[in-house]
Design a protein around this motif. Sequence first.
Motif, short mmCIF file in Angstrom:
data_model
loop_
_atom_site.label_atom_id
_atom_site.label_comp_id
_atom_site.label_asym_id
_atom_site.label_seq_id
_atom_site.Cartn_x
_atom_site.Cartn_y
_atom_site.Cartn_z
N PRO A 152 0.97 -1.25 0.49
CA PRO A 152 -0.05 -0.09 0.20
C PRO A 152 0.99 1.19 0.09
O PRO A 152 1.88 0.97 0.13
N SER A 153 0.34 2.23 -1.17
CA SER A 153 1.43 3.47 -0.45
C SER A 153 1.35 3.98 1.06
O SER A 153 2.46 4.62 1.04
N ILE A 154 0.70 3.92 2.12
CA ILE A 154 1.36 4.24 3.39
C ILE A 154 0.44 3.08 4.14
O ILE A 154 -0.65 2.74 3.93
N ILE A 155 1.27 2.87 5.39
CA ILE A 155 0.53 1.66 6.58
C ILE A 155 -0.11 2.74 7.73
O ILE A 155 1.19 3.56 8.12
N LEU A 156 -0.75 2.49 7.90
CA LEU A 156 -1.59 2.94 9.35
C LEU A 156 -1.22 2.02 10.33
O LEU A 156 -2.00 0.91 10.49
#
Lengths: 352, 263
Positions: A152-156
């Motif tokens: 994914p483009s960012i992991i939260l």
Amino acid sequence: MVKVQLNDVEKRYGPTVALAPTNLSVTEGEFLTLLGPSGSGKTTLLNIVSGMTEPTGGEVWIDGVDVTNVPSAKRGLGMVFQSYALMPHMTIFQNIAFPLQIRGLPREEIRRKVEDVLELVQLPHVAGRKPKELSGGQQQRIALARCIVYDPSIILMDEPLGALDKKLREQMQLEIKRLQVQLGITMLYVTHDQEEAMTMSDRIILMNNGSAEQIGTPNELYFQPNSSFVADFIGQSNLLDATVAGEDRVRLVNGEIITVRHDAPLSHGQSVKVLLRPEVLHLREIDAGGNRLDATIRGSVISGSTVKHFLELDGGTSVLVEELSNGTNAAPAPGDRVTISWSVGQARVLPA
Amino acid sequence: MSADPQANRLLKGAAFAVLAFLVLPSLIVVPISFGDTHEMVFPPPSLSLDLYRQYFGDPQWLAATWLSVRVAIWTTLISLLLGIPAAYGLVRGRFPGKRLVAMFLLSPIMVPSVVIALGLYIYFVRIGLSHGELRLVLGLTVVTMPFVIVTATAGLQNVDPNLEKAATVMGAGPFTVLFRVTLPLLKPAIVGGSLFAFLMSFDEVVIAWFITRAGYETLPIKMFSSIQWEISPVLAAVSSLLMLFSVVVCVLVVVTRRNEPQQ
Ligand SMILES: Nc1ncnc2c1ncn2[C@@H]1O[C@H](COP(=O)(O)OP(=O)(O)OP(=O)(O)O)[C@@H](O)[C@H]1O
Ligand SMILES: [Mg+2]
């Protein structure tokens, strides 16, 4: 490259401001942590990025696209929950394969990717198990693997280690950090544990009452806090009341005058706080040009590698001094008169 | 668990006594059903399968049975189709008056059957619904759906909403979330709820009696009328079969529950 950009996002619930208008940008490969006390708006901010909370104002941009009105499912994010949120009816393999199946990857490629990522989180032998047959730490690693696998483009992550005991938590912090660096993951991480934030983050956003109090590297937050809230929240601190008594000089409440460092210009008579970190203070005089104050010992505690001395300045203000313990520290007795000193420049002025 | 073994034995004894009191009156029909074809007596003077032969050989009994089965299947399906989304709304939804809606949806459990039956009867006449089987299906759905809602609600409360959120963030659309996360996790509740709804519908007499039309006799209605007019001993065979059926269903429920992973 900017991965996530928040422009004046805010969230109100009726009259309650959960998040005051906030600007933020997360760059590629960065580990950015939202740190702050309970109710300070960390989860709110994270959920605005994930799309699970709709902001009442502002814009959310991900990978250069305005996604403010794009639903969660189409934002291309990864998220790790505190409760792991692994599907109990699926095996570990099926859990990790799930996001790949959604993306319609061919069966063979899915199998290969799942095996690779299980190798990466060092759990290749659990593929056939159900989540409840794993320990908490293992489940957390699988939850992370389930994100990593679809890039994914960012992991939260919202307090992902909150349910683990201290030792395992520290181990997982290093593990997550290792994977983040190794894979160049862009990470937005929530915690209320300042040590965790300091250990893992490239930058920290310290949240207070729904707004970002200060954004900076762990170092900046620790050594250059711009408010007494930040100084108090990060690390230990002595915050002394004082009034400005001249160019880089302040008068403490007991009348002593000390030299301080400051970023903003000071005006005469202004009341301020002086930050003295316990570890910059010494129980002896270090150099003639330095600052010094007289104090009385109230007690001392050895906590392994350091010794903490609790002192009282003349005039009644309490001060904490922390020194490395080397086994030969002269142990002052309660009631002893001592002089504490520090190099000029270690005392920082903060707004009162 | 009581630590005192004697108290434990006493409790067990009491439990079995109550069980016997509840179950024995029903069990008495089993030996009678193996009696002969003339009258219902206990104990039966001679043993035979005549009554079962009579039941399976009588087209009227079989027709009533099939009608009941068909109606119960439709009732169950409609109850699931309406009840599960309703339960979803009640558990996950946030809207004003939620408790009121919940009370309204569950009210058929509390309202006496006769009242519902009379209301349905008047309503069906008013709207001119004259299809006998459809009347039964719609009427019985009113009482079975609340039970599906109750079991599905209980099931949903055990499904962590974060699982659905996690699936959504990973890119799953609402249908994928429903069919690959929510429904699989709800399976035990759905199986339990539908078996229960099926039995309720199959067993219902009061409402069915009011709203049915000539030529649409469900099994319980047929049993009821045959005890009024003839007291035919074949009833004992039918009752025994029904009991066997209920036991099988209950065992099914227990078995499916056991095989499901507990969350
Ligand atoms: N659905 C809601 N309705 C009303 N107020 C809410 C809602 N969600 C959050 N808030 C309020 O918004 C503020 C910020 O909440 P948030 O959950 O973001 O805090 P947090 O920093 O994540 O805290 P914690 O560390 O306890 O998780 C709180 O004052 C909270 O009461
Ligand atoms: Mg939170």
